[in-house]
Design a protein around this motif. Sequence first.
Motif, PDB file in Angstrom:
ATOM      1  N   ASN A 133       0.856  -1.182   0.000  1.00 30.10           N
ATOM      2  CA  ASN A 133       0.000   0.000   0.000  1.00 30.10           C
ATOM      3  C   ASN A 133       0.896   1.236   0.000  1.00 30.10           C
ATOM      4  OD1 ASN A 133      -2.070   1.847   0.377  1.00 30.10           O
ATOM      5  ND2 ASN A 133      -2.290   1.426   2.567  1.00 30.10           N
ATOM      6  N   PRO A 134       1.048   1.897  -1.157  1.00 33.71           N
ATOM      7  CA  PRO A 134       2.021   2.996  -1.265  1.00 33.71           C
ATOM      8  C   PRO A 134       1.672   4.193  -0.368  1.00 33.71           C
ATOM      9  CG  PRO A 134       1.255   2.298  -3.449  1.00 33.71           C
ATOM     10  CD  PRO A 134       0.342   1.678  -2.431  1.00 33.71           C
ATOM     11  N   ALA A 135       2.713   4.911   0.006  1.00 38.40           N
ATOM     12  CA  ALA A 135       2.511   6.111   0.823  1.00 38.40           C
ATOM     13  C   ALA A 135       2.154   7.320  -0.028  1.00 38.40           C
ATOM     14  CB  ALA A 135       3.768   6.398   1.639  1.00 38.40           C
ATOM     15  N   ALA A 149      -5.001   5.429   5.253  1.00 36.86           N
ATOM     16  CA  ALA A 149      -5.204   4.182   5.974  1.00 36.86           C
ATOM     17  C   ALA A 149      -6.029   3.279   5.073  1.00 36.86           C
ATOM     18  CB  ALA A 149      -5.937   4.441   7.279  1.00 36.86           C
ATOM     19  N   SER A 150      -5.702   2.010   5.039  1.00 34.14           N
ATOM     20  CA  SER A 150      -6.377   1.126   4.099  1.00 34.14           C
ATOM     21  C   SER A 150      -6.419  -0.290   4.633  1.00 34.14           C
ATOM     22  CB  SER A 150      -5.636   1.141   2.758  1.00 34.14           C
ATOM     23  OG  SER A 150      -6.122   0.118   1.912  1.00 34.14           O
ATOM     24  N   GLY A 153      -3.401  -4.461   1.694  1.00 35.06           N
ATOM     25  CA  GLY A 153      -1.952  -4.560   1.615  1.00 35.06           C
ATOM     26  C   GLY A 153      -1.218  -4.087   2.853  1.00 35.06           C
ATOM     27  N   ILE A 154       0.106  -4.083   2.696  1.00 35.42           N
ATOM     28  CA  ILE A 154       1.015  -3.707   3.775  1.00 35.42           C
ATOM     29  C   ILE A 154       1.457  -2.271   3.514  1.00 35.42           C
ATOM     30  CG2 ILE A 154       3.224  -4.228   4.865  1.00 35.42           C
ATOM     31  CD1 ILE A 154       1.422  -6.625   5.140  1.00 35.42           C
ATOM     32  N   ASP A 155       1.295  -1.410   4.504  1.00 34.12           N
ATOM     33  CA  ASP A 155       1.717  -0.024   4.320  1.00 34.12           C
ATOM     34  C   ASP A 155       3.213   0.021   4.000  1.00 34.12           C
ATOM     35  OD1 ASP A 155      -0.833   0.811   4.913  1.00 34.12           O
ATOM     36  OD2 ASP A 155      -0.377   1.402   6.976  1.00 34.12           O
ATOM     37  N   GLU A 156       3.561   0.841   3.033  1.00 31.86           N
ATOM     38  CA  GLU A 156       4.961   1.016   2.634  1.00 31.86           C
ATOM     39  C   GLU A 156       5.878   1.278   3.831  1.00 31.86           C
ATOM     40  OE1 GLU A 156       5.292   4.201  -0.253  1.00 31.86           O
ATOM     41  OE2 GLU A 156       7.406   4.543   0.238  1.00 31.86           O
ATOM     42  N   GLU A 157       5.345   2.022   4.805  1.00 33.14           N
ATOM     43  CA  GLU A 157       6.153   2.410   5.957  1.00 33.14           C
ATOM     44  C   GLU A 157       6.647   1.219   6.774  1.00 33.14           C
ATOM     45  OE1 GLU A 157       3.288   3.541   4.938  1.00 33.14           O
ATOM     46  OE2 GLU A 157       2.886   5.628   5.470  1.00 33.14           O
TER      47      GLU A 157
ATOM     48  N   LYS B 283      -6.061  -4.782  11.721  1.00 31.22           N
ATOM     49  CA  LYS B 283      -5.007  -4.132  10.965  1.00 31.22           C
ATOM     50  C   LYS B 283      -4.821  -2.717  11.496  1.00 31.22           C
ATOM     51  CE  LYS B 283      -3.681  -4.336   6.293  1.00 31.22           C
ATOM     52  NZ  LYS B 283      -4.208  -4.825   5.015  1.00 31.22           N
ATOM     53  N   HIS B 284      -3.582  -2.319  11.598  1.00 37.78           N
ATOM     54  CA  HIS B 284      -3.301  -0.948  12.008  1.00 37.78           C
ATOM     55  C   HIS B 284      -2.660  -0.279  10.809  1.00 37.78           C
ATOM     56  CE1 HIS B 284      -4.066  -2.282  16.137  1.00 37.78           C
ATOM     57  NE2 HIS B 284      -3.518  -3.397  15.696  1.00 37.78           N
ATOM     58  N   SER B 285      -3.347   0.688  10.257  1.00 39.29           N
ATOM     59  CA  SER B 285      -2.813   1.330   9.059  1.00 39.29           C
ATOM     60  C   SER B 285      -2.829   2.836   9.257  1.00 39.29           C
ATOM     61  CB  SER B 285      -3.655   0.949   7.834  1.00 39.29           C
ATOM     62  OG  SER B 285      -3.244   1.692   6.694  1.00 39.29           O
ATOM     63  N   ARG B 286      -1.645   3.416   9.233  1.00 36.04           N
ATOM     64  CA  ARG B 286      -1.520   4.878   9.264  1.00 36.04           C
ATOM     65  C   ARG B 286      -2.389   5.507  10.338  1.00 36.04           C
ATOM     66  NH1 ARG B 286      -0.971   4.335   2.845  1.00 36.04           N
ATOM     67  NH2 ARG B 286       1.230   3.825   2.921  1.00 36.04           N
ATOM     68  N   GLY B 287      -2.277   4.980  11.552  1.00 34.86           N
ATOM     69  CA  GLY B 287      -2.950   5.575  12.705  1.00 34.86           C
ATOM     70  C   GLY B 287      -4.387   5.131  12.895  1.00 34.86           C
ATOM     71  N   VAL B 288      -4.885   4.309  11.992  1.00 33.49           N
ATOM     72  CA  VAL B 288      -6.280   3.863  12.116  1.00 33.49           C
ATOM     73  C   VAL B 288      -6.300   2.399  12.562  1.00 33.49           C
ATOM     74  CG1 VAL B 288      -8.447   3.458  10.885  1.00 33.49           C
ATOM     75  CG2 VAL B 288      -7.061   5.485  10.367  1.00 33.49           C
ATOM     76  N   MET B 290      -8.131  -0.769  12.476  1.00 34.81           N
ATOM     77  CA  MET B 290      -9.171  -1.368  11.632  1.00 34.81           C
ATOM     78  C   MET B 290      -9.511  -2.763  12.108  1.00 34.81           C
ATOM     79  SD  MET B 290      -8.243  -0.454   7.752  1.00 34.81           S
ATOM     80  CE  MET B 290      -8.472   1.215   7.171  1.00 34.81           C
ATOM     81  N   VAL B 333     -14.278  -2.512   8.408  1.00 34.89           N
ATOM     82  CA  VAL B 333     -14.430  -2.687   6.970  1.00 34.89           C
ATOM     83  C   VAL B 333     -14.918  -4.091   6.674  1.00 34.89           C
ATOM     84  CG1 VAL B 333     -12.597  -1.010   6.480  1.00 34.89           C
ATOM     85  CG2 VAL B 333     -12.044  -3.450   6.581  1.00 34.89           C
ATOM     86  N   THR B 339     -12.477  -0.045  -1.773  1.00 33.60           N
ATOM     87  CA  THR B 339     -12.307   0.865  -0.628  1.00 33.60           C
ATOM     88  C   THR B 339     -13.624   1.378  -0.080  1.00 33.60           C
ATOM     89  OG1 THR B 339     -12.046   2.666  -2.223  1.00 33.60           O
ATOM     90  CG2 THR B 339     -10.033   1.714  -1.310  1.00 33.60           C
TER      91      THR B 339
END
Lengths: 420, 420
Positions: A133-135, A149-150, A153-157, B283-288, B290, B333, B339
């Motif tokens: 999951n691209p940033a 946030a999604s 996939g796996i966050d790029e970070e 899942k933890h994505s960018r502060g969220v 889920m 989700v 999405t």
Amino acid sequence: MTHAAVQFGTPLYVYDADVLSSRFAQLKRLFGQHFGVSYAVKANPNIELLRRMLPHVATFDVSSYKEVERALKAGCPADKITFSGPAKRDAEVRAAIAQGVGELVLESLAEAKSADFWAGEMGVRQSVLIRINPATGPRHFGVSFSGRASQFGIDEEVLDEAIDAVQSLKNLKLIGFHIYSGTNSLNPAAIAENFAIFIQLFRRAAVHADIRPEKLVFGSGFGLTYGGTEGPLDINAVAELALPLIDDLKSDPRFADAHCVLEMGRWLIGPAGWLLTGVVGEKHSRGVDMRLCDAGFNNHLAACGMMGTIIRRNWHMMNVSNPEGAEQKYTLVGPLCTTIDVLATDIMLPEVRVGDVIAIENSGAYGLTASPSRFISHPEPAEIVLAGNEMIDATESALNHWTDVDTTGRLRMAEIALKG
Amino acid sequence: MTHAAVQFGTPLYVYDADVLSSRFAQLKRLFGQHFGVSYAVKANPNIELLRRMLPHVATFDVSSYKEVERALKAGCPADKITFSGPAKRDAEVRAAIAQGVGELVLESLAEAKSADFWAGEMGVRQSVLIRINPATGPRHFGVSFSGRASQFGIDEEVLDEAIDAVQSLKNLKLIGFHIYSGTNSLNPAAIAENFAIFIQLFRRAAVHADIRPEKLVFGSGFGLTYGGTEGPLDINAVAELALPLIDDLKSDPRFADAHCVLEMGRWLIGPAGWLLTGVVGEKHSRGVDMRLCDAGFNNHLAACGMMGTIIRRNWHMMNVSNPEGAEQKYTLVGPLCTTIDVLATDIMLPEVRVGDVIAIENSGAYGLTASPSRFISHPEPAEIVLAGNEMIDATESALNHWTDVDTTGRLRMAEIALKG
């Protein structure tokens, strides 16, 4: 195809095999040296269509175990199936591995652990792709979900740690990567820019994993025009901008043998499909000229603007019974007992008479199966495939459809001419 | 009900017969002297539920011929069925008359002519109601469609001519009127004001037609709270404000024998239903934070904000597996590869763990059958009815549902306690 609506009744989904073939031919001509094609079964899972696509695709991408079964039923070997999806059930992961699917597309570490467990139980080593999951994403893409946030996939970070974790699972074999970070773009430059982002991530991931990837999946995001005045996506321009990036990637020995795959859904099958709806009645209410149609959002949720659209637009439609009629402004509503059942507002169409058939274009993807067929218990549309002079009944639903539409002799549908 | 999710798997629609009975009891106590109840089958057409409602209703209101068949299958006599719907096919009109439905609710003059034709062919005189589309509606009603162009009913402005035209058709018998001009109101004053508008129109129409109406249908518009902080509709207040209007109407000899009917859908069955969804992953994505659930908009379009809502609100939900857990903020989700498949954003729930079961409240109406079950080919939820200590399998769909959810032993669903 002139008599399809008469023979099968309306509403009716019609898919044109020639259009589908020409889409594949275009892709092959422009992208065939660089990419295989993976068809996203969710766009339209009709078995007859899958069967016809099989010779043209590298893989079927499925998003549920039931879609695995559909692909198999269409004759696809299990190892040509990739299985993605953000909330795969444990039972689905197990069944897919047992079936021998080509690759699991890992959307989370929990899923990786589940897959490792079941592969271990079965004594197999399962090939996997990590979905990234691209940033960042290109501006002006269309619908991009990079950087948010999604569930996908796996966050790029946190990609490096995820790669380490997956590679530590001895029953999984990491053979490549997958990115699908945006959909329905009409902008060639944005699509190419997106691919450049993918490639940067694929390089970084492959280096970190220290593998020579066997497979790289590029979520195409090739879009369609659903109403409005924009022209269609210029895929020649996409090829011109994007293919040099692939050439460059493949010149790196690490990627020389990587099989690059374009994942496609709507662009392939959308333009090959129409929903035909019959005009059941007319009504003039408070200055609005309405036509009452036999298809509504029960048959085509997306065309009614109810599938993720913020601002409703009229889709492109034709009056196939009266193409030469004088243009007038209409509101087209469906048969459902709710005010939100609207197919088009203030649309210009050649005179629409009771008994006419309206064709909603670009309905091959996210049409029938993405719609609430059972709402208000109307019979479901049949589905037919046009192939040369043949009309093949490809209906799958158990919900019986209208065949008695014309037996009363009171619906006039004789002059239908969808194709010329 | 503790083990329903374990026994039947998730996602699962659960309907509580006791709640349904108590809704009918409330209506009877408050409105029973003034009104019969007509249940709008479209809200939830499950046969087992229809069968249970049958003793409590004056009529079933159906909106397609297939719903006529459903009502009959539930044991409803044909003459207790009223058939409304803006785009009835000619074949439906014919079949309904042949079946002997109580009344056709005429939505247009074209429909009147079709009904007259078929009644004549069959040598019967068909009872009809004219549906009126009012020119004005109360402010603050909720969703009102008075005063707008509409596919429903005859515009008030042309009502007199329409009555004349219907009465000139010798195979139809005009026995009353029908208005349903708004839905989902939480405002008792607005509902009463709406009824006052109905009554004014009913009086005018009956005088013009020079009939003593046998039946007057009041579209109730009784609403439910779908998220947000508003309290439920105060139906005691509705009764207090509205019933004197009915008393006044009935004091007019012309209306002394009119059977007044409240047409209801969501208010009756909505609160009796829950969608249970299992938590498949986290899942933890960018502060969220889920949680990945096994139900999405394929199972509950309305709860995902995709059924006519402009601004999405989280519906009321419970973590039935962990009701005493510490509250945290989650995004829930569904399992679909898109999405837009979101059940809730930033919702506060007791700690949600993988394997927990979340219950979405007020899901008895416009749930399963109003959702695109076939999208991405996930198995469809089962439906069960709770009656006392019994769990009755009321599943109808041919799409096979999950029963193997717990066979892997890796989903933890033991501690489910929806009731208490």
